[in-house]
Design an enzyme around this catalytic site. Sequence first.
Site, PDB file in Angstrom:
ATOM      1  N   GLY A 257     -17.549  -9.278   2.608  1.00 38.47           N
ATOM      2  CA  GLY A 257     -17.942  -9.232   4.018  1.00 38.47           C
ATOM      3  C   GLY A 257     -16.761  -8.995   4.956  1.00 38.47           C
ATOM      4  N   HIS A 260     -12.686  -2.966   5.587  1.00 35.49           N
ATOM      5  CA  HIS A 260     -13.470  -1.732   5.636  1.00 35.49           C
ATOM      6  C   HIS A 260     -12.607  -0.546   5.238  1.00 35.49           C
ATOM      7  CE1 HIS A 260     -16.246   1.354   7.050  1.00 35.49           C
ATOM      8  NE2 HIS A 260     -17.160   0.423   6.872  1.00 35.49           N
ATOM      9  N   ASP A 311     -21.614  -6.623   7.073  1.00 34.44           N
ATOM     10  CA  ASP A 311     -22.340  -7.498   6.147  1.00 34.44           C
ATOM     11  C   ASP A 311     -22.151  -8.984   6.420  1.00 34.44           C
ATOM     12  OD1 ASP A 311     -23.673  -5.631   4.649  1.00 34.44           O
ATOM     13  OD2 ASP A 311     -22.062  -5.378   3.195  1.00 34.44           O
TER      14      ASP A 311
HETATM   15  C1  ACO Z   1     -21.717  -2.061   4.730  1.00 37.00           C
HETATM   16  C2  ACO Z   1     -20.523  -1.969   3.870  1.00 37.00           C
HETATM   17  O1  ACO Z   1     -20.562  -1.405   2.816  1.00 37.00           O
HETATM   18  S1  ACO Z   1     -19.109  -2.621   4.502  1.00 37.00           S
HETATM   19  C3  ACO Z   1     -18.118  -3.008   3.073  1.00 37.00           C
HETATM   20  C4  ACO Z   1     -18.691  -4.167   2.323  1.00 37.00           C
HETATM   21  N1  ACO Z   1     -17.798  -4.595   1.259  1.00 37.00           N
HETATM   22  C5  ACO Z   1     -17.140  -5.775   1.292  1.00 37.00           C
HETATM   23  O2  ACO Z   1     -17.247  -6.570   2.210  1.00 37.00           O
HETATM   24  C6  ACO Z   1     -16.298  -6.092   0.087  1.00 37.00           C
HETATM   25  C7  ACO Z   1     -14.945  -6.688   0.494  1.00 37.00           C
HETATM   26  N2  ACO Z   1     -14.086  -5.652   1.059  1.00 37.00           N
HETATM   27  C8  ACO Z   1     -13.426  -4.791   0.267  1.00 37.00           C
HETATM   28  O3  ACO Z   1     -13.450  -4.877  -0.973  1.00 37.00           O
HETATM   29  C9  ACO Z   1     -12.640  -3.678   0.926  1.00 37.00           C
HETATM   30  O4  ACO Z   1     -12.222  -4.066   2.207  1.00 37.00           O
HETATM   31  C10 ACO Z   1     -13.473  -2.375   1.032  1.00 37.00           C
HETATM   32  C11 ACO Z   1     -14.072  -1.990  -0.333  1.00 37.00           C
HETATM   33  C12 ACO Z   1     -14.602  -2.528   2.033  1.00 37.00           C
HETATM   34  C13 ACO Z   1     -12.550  -1.266   1.511  1.00 37.00           C
HETATM   35  O5  ACO Z   1     -11.609  -1.046   0.501  1.00 37.00           O
HETATM   36  P1  ACO Z   1     -10.259  -0.243   0.795  1.00 37.00           P
HETATM   37  O6  ACO Z   1     -10.556   0.939   1.593  1.00 37.00           O
HETATM   38  O7  ACO Z   1      -9.568  -0.066  -0.499  1.00 37.00           O
HETATM   39  O8  ACO Z   1      -9.516  -1.306   1.698  1.00 37.00           O
HETATM   40  P2  ACO Z   1      -8.058  -1.237   2.325  1.00 37.00           P
HETATM   41  O9  ACO Z   1      -7.358   0.010   1.944  1.00 37.00           O
HETATM   42  O10 ACO Z   1      -8.203  -1.545   3.758  1.00 37.00           O
HETATM   43  O11 ACO Z   1      -7.362  -2.488   1.600  1.00 37.00           O
HETATM   44  C14 ACO Z   1      -6.076  -2.829   1.922  1.00 37.00           C
HETATM   45  C15 ACO Z   1      -5.673  -4.097   1.249  1.00 37.00           C
HETATM   46  O12 ACO Z   1      -6.382  -5.212   1.761  1.00 37.00           O
HETATM   47  C16 ACO Z   1      -7.020  -5.910   0.698  1.00 37.00           C
HETATM   48  N3  ACO Z   1      -8.352  -6.242   1.098  1.00 37.00           N
HETATM   49  C17 ACO Z   1      -9.233  -5.429   1.672  1.00 37.00           C
HETATM   50  N4  ACO Z   1     -10.393  -6.080   1.860  1.00 37.00           N
HETATM   51  C18 ACO Z   1     -10.194  -7.340   1.380  1.00 37.00           C
HETATM   52  C19 ACO Z   1     -11.023  -8.462   1.285  1.00 37.00           C
HETATM   53  N5  ACO Z   1     -12.304  -8.414   1.706  1.00 37.00           N
HETATM   54  N6  ACO Z   1     -10.529  -9.590   0.752  1.00 37.00           N
HETATM   55  C20 ACO Z   1      -9.260  -9.641   0.320  1.00 37.00           C
HETATM   56  N7  ACO Z   1      -8.443  -8.589   0.376  1.00 37.00           N
HETATM   57  C21 ACO Z   1      -8.905  -7.456   0.906  1.00 37.00           C
HETATM   58  C22 ACO Z   1      -7.121  -4.951  -0.443  1.00 37.00           C
HETATM   59  O13 ACO Z   1      -7.175  -5.616  -1.668  1.00 37.00           O
HETATM   60  C23 ACO Z   1      -5.933  -4.094  -0.231  1.00 37.00           C
HETATM   61  O14 ACO Z   1      -4.858  -4.734  -0.865  1.00 37.00           O
HETATM   62  P3  ACO Z   1      -4.330  -4.219  -2.291  1.00 37.00           P
HETATM   63  O15 ACO Z   1      -3.498  -3.036  -2.029  1.00 37.00           O
HETATM   64  O16 ACO Z   1      -3.566  -5.406  -2.764  1.00 37.00           O
HETATM   65  O17 ACO Z   1      -5.544  -3.916  -3.121  1.00 37.00           O
HETATM   66  O1  OAA Z   2     -18.780   3.253   5.579  1.00 34.44           O
HETATM   67  C1  OAA Z   2     -18.557   2.568   4.568  1.00 34.44           C
HETATM   68  O2  OAA Z   2     -17.676   2.834   3.733  1.00 34.44           O
HETATM   69  C2  OAA Z   2     -19.366   1.357   4.301  1.00 34.44           C
HETATM   70  C3  OAA Z   2     -20.211   0.927   5.435  1.00 34.44           C
HETATM   71  O3  OAA Z   2     -19.789   0.239   6.339  1.00 34.44           O
HETATM   72  C4  OAA Z   2     -21.597   1.384   5.474  1.00 34.44           C
HETATM   73  O4  OAA Z   2     -22.008   2.174   4.603  1.00 34.44           O
HETATM   74  O5  OAA Z   2     -22.336   0.964   6.374  1.00 34.44           O
END
Ligand code: ACO
Ligand code: OAA
Length: 374
Positions: A257, A260, A311
């Site tokens: 949650g 992004h 989320d």
């Molecule tokens: C509606 C939707 O789909 S919104 C997305 C819903 N998903 C989630 O909430 C899952 C948790 N979040 C994540 O896994 C990620 O933030 C994602 C998948 C949404 C995006 O991933 P990325 O584009 O790779 O994120 P980003 O490049 O900003 O990450 C940078 C760093 O922050 C860390 N990071 C990003 N999000 C999180 C998190 N939620 N918790 C802990 N660490 C995080 C990553 O691990 C990364 O570090 P690393 O190099 O050690 O791996």
């Molecule tokens: O755009 C993304 O990668 C994920 C997201 O927030 C969505 O699909 O609503």
Amino acid sequence: MTDKKLSGAGLRGQSAGETALCTVGKSGSGLTYCGYDVADLAEKATFEEVAYLLFNGELPTLDQLETYKAQLHTLRDIPQSLKEVLQHIPADTHPMDVMRTGCSFLGNIEPEADFSTQHQAANRLLAAFPAIMCYWYRYSHDGVEIDCTTDEASLAGHFLKLLRGTAPSEQHRRVMDVSLILYAEHEFNASTFTARVCASTLSDMFSCVTGAIGTLRGPLHGGANEAAMDMIQTFTSPADAKIQMAGMLERKEKIMGFGHAIYRTSDPRNVIIKKWSEKLAQEHGDTALYDISVACEEFMWDNKKLFCNADFFHASAYHFMGIPTKLFTPIFVCSRLTGWAAHVMEQRSNNRIIRPSADYVGAEPRVVTPISER
Ligand SMILES: CC(=O)SCCNC(=O)CCNC(=O)[C@H](O)C(C)(C)COP(=O)(O)OP(=O)(O)OC[C@H]1O[C@@H](n2cnc3c(N)ncnc32)[C@H](O)[C@@H]1OP(=O)(O)O
Ligand SMILES: O=C([O-])CC(=O)C(=O)O
């Protein structure tokens, strides 16, 4: 937050095509559908108007909206053969797998004849998804065979009434409607891109949507709302939340949650659903879960500069409305179907098969040693 190169893994930062449907993070944190700010739509429009906008490029007039809603009304019930398929799916199945099967089976019995019927296929899925979800849920969990039609004017109200068997309050109808608007469309996210790749092979609408459902299911995408709920329910207080989250970060666990792929400082959908979550908590008469959620938000920003995505506060909002956690991501499906279908139509309107290249990093050319000599 760790600095990551935008190029490279995950195709991050690379344009993979054009769209007229949506902008994400264009002005830092904004989100627009066909030029309209999502906050404006969430305040002044309904989900059916947004669906019409995404499918037709313009908001409907009052007459067009009434005609569209009447059409969707006729498409809400599901065929007996689909009900029988749903009856066979066990109660412990993940509801996203139920949605995937329901979508795919509907494509078996009501296939998209050709692309001239693409609007009909999209509207059928839009109208029938609440019934697919609720018929299976109520049958497998409560042993009840529900009537899949209701007199509810909106899809939001229809879903809530199918789930509960009683008419929802005006506030719950409105929150569900806003939620469906917020989740409707998001440019080239993973599930939409899946749908577009499938569409680019000139496949049918049901296959595109079935693939997209499978992609949305994962916890890094749509599945995060359920994972966030599971997490906040384990916290006993705001102070406990901060202690537990510190431990999770220490163990390098992902906090669901938060964060992004595109937004850098905030997700514009969060402030809207957070406000509704607070209102629902007050109505619910128990703000503990809301206060815990706020503590999580503060902790993650203070310690990782990570913000809530769409989320996170959806978890508590849905919970306060009495929606079972396992149905959170299927609701996302009911909404995002509009974005997926609109992108399928857009892909078809200017199609070239999506087929990127890969940088080869494997073994140098070599000869096969006969198996007896290996
Ligand atoms: C509606 C939707 O789909 S919104 C997305 C819903 N998903 C989630 O909430 C899952 C948790 N979040 C994540 O896994 C990620 O933030 C994602 C998948 C949404 C995006 O991933 P990325 O584009 O790779 O994120 P980003 O490049 O900003 O990450 C940078 C760093 O922050 C860390 N990071 C990003 N999000 C999180 C998190 N939620 N918790 C802990 N660490 C995080 C990553 O691990 C990364 O570090 P690393 O190099 O050690 O791996
Ligand atoms: O755009 C993304 O990668 C994920 C997201 O927030 C969505 O699909 O609503």
